[in-house]
Design a protein around this motif. Structure first.
Motif, PDB file in Angstrom:
ATOM      1  N   TYR A  63       1.147  -1.399  -0.278  1.00 52.34           N
ATOM      2  CA  TYR A  63       0.456   0.017  -0.074  1.00 52.34           C
ATOM      3  C   TYR A  63       1.430   1.769  -0.195  1.00 52.34           C
ATOM      4  N   LEU A  64       0.320   2.190  -1.107  1.00 56.06           N
ATOM      5  CA  LEU A  64       1.296   3.592  -1.529  1.00 56.06           C
ATOM      6  C   LEU A  64       1.233   4.683   0.166  1.00 56.06           C
ATOM      7  N   HIS A  65      -0.572   4.377   0.452  1.00 56.66           N
ATOM      8  CA  HIS A  65      -1.015   5.256   1.159  1.00 56.66           C
ATOM      9  C   HIS A  65      -1.486   4.137   2.556  1.00 56.66           C
ATOM     10  N   GLU A  66      -2.343   4.679   3.613  1.00 57.73           N
ATOM     11  CA  GLU A  66      -2.686   3.639   4.789  1.00 57.73           C
ATOM     12  C   GLU A  66      -3.266   2.843   4.698  1.00 57.73           C
ATOM     13  N   PRO A  67      -3.021   1.695   4.927  1.00 60.29           N
ATOM     14  CA  PRO A  67      -3.502  -0.150   4.622  1.00 60.29           C
ATOM     15  C   PRO A  67      -5.248   0.361   4.013  1.00 60.29           C
ATOM     16  N   GLN A  68      -5.888   0.251   3.473  1.00 57.92           N
ATOM     17  CA  GLN A  68      -7.070  -0.814   2.898  1.00 57.92           C
ATOM     18  C   GLN A  68      -7.708  -2.335   3.194  1.00 57.92           C
ATOM     19  N   GLY A  69      -8.977  -2.055   2.878  1.00 52.61           N
ATOM     20  CA  GLY A  69      -9.683  -3.998   2.447  1.00 52.61           C
ATOM     21  C   GLY A  69      -9.080  -4.931   2.904  1.00 52.61           C
ATOM     22  N   MET A  70      -8.293  -5.725   2.514  1.00 56.49           N
ATOM     23  CA  MET A  70      -8.108  -6.468   3.120  1.00 56.49           C
ATOM     24  C   MET A  70      -6.968  -6.712   4.146  1.00 56.49           C
ATOM     25  N   ALA A  71      -5.869  -5.246   4.252  1.00 57.20           N
ATOM     26  CA  ALA A  71      -4.859  -5.245   4.954  1.00 57.20           C
ATOM     27  C   ALA A  71      -5.575  -4.588   6.589  1.00 57.20           C
ATOM     28  N   LYS A  72      -6.758  -4.066   6.827  1.00 52.77           N
ATOM     29  CA  LYS A  72      -7.190  -3.643   7.478  1.00 52.77           C
ATOM     30  C   LYS A  72      -8.148  -4.853   8.625  1.00 52.77           C
TER      31      LYS A  72
END
Length: 85
Positions: A63-72
């Motif tokens: 991820y280039l920025h904050e985690p989204q989707g599955m990473a959360k």
């Protein structure tokens, strides 16, 4: 856990939802909100194209920025994604 939406065309919107588990998704299917949505679809069958797919990725994405989707979904996935960026 999270819903992401995107416009695909003048009359097309795609929404992707991320769930903590398959169990929590199935619990939603039995709930009032889902029943209400299905009643709407029954009355307006051309208004919605609905499908469900379940993915379990073998690795964590970058991820280039904050985690989204599955990473959360999992704190360890989130920490791995942040350190990879």
């Amino acid at each position: 856990m999270q819903v992401k939406a995107g416009l695909c065309g003048p009359q097309e919107l795609v929404m992707v939802s991320y769930w903590r588990s398959e169990k929590s998704l199935k619990e939603f299917f039995r709930g009032k909100a889902h029943q209400k949505m299905m009643q709407f679809v029954a009355k307006n069958p051309l208004s919605l194209c609905l499908y469900n797919e379940i993915y379990q990725p073998p690795t964590v994405g970058k991820y280039l920025h904050e985690p989204q989707g599955m990473a959360k979904l999992n704190q360890s996935l989130q920490l791995s994604a942040v350190s990879a960026s």
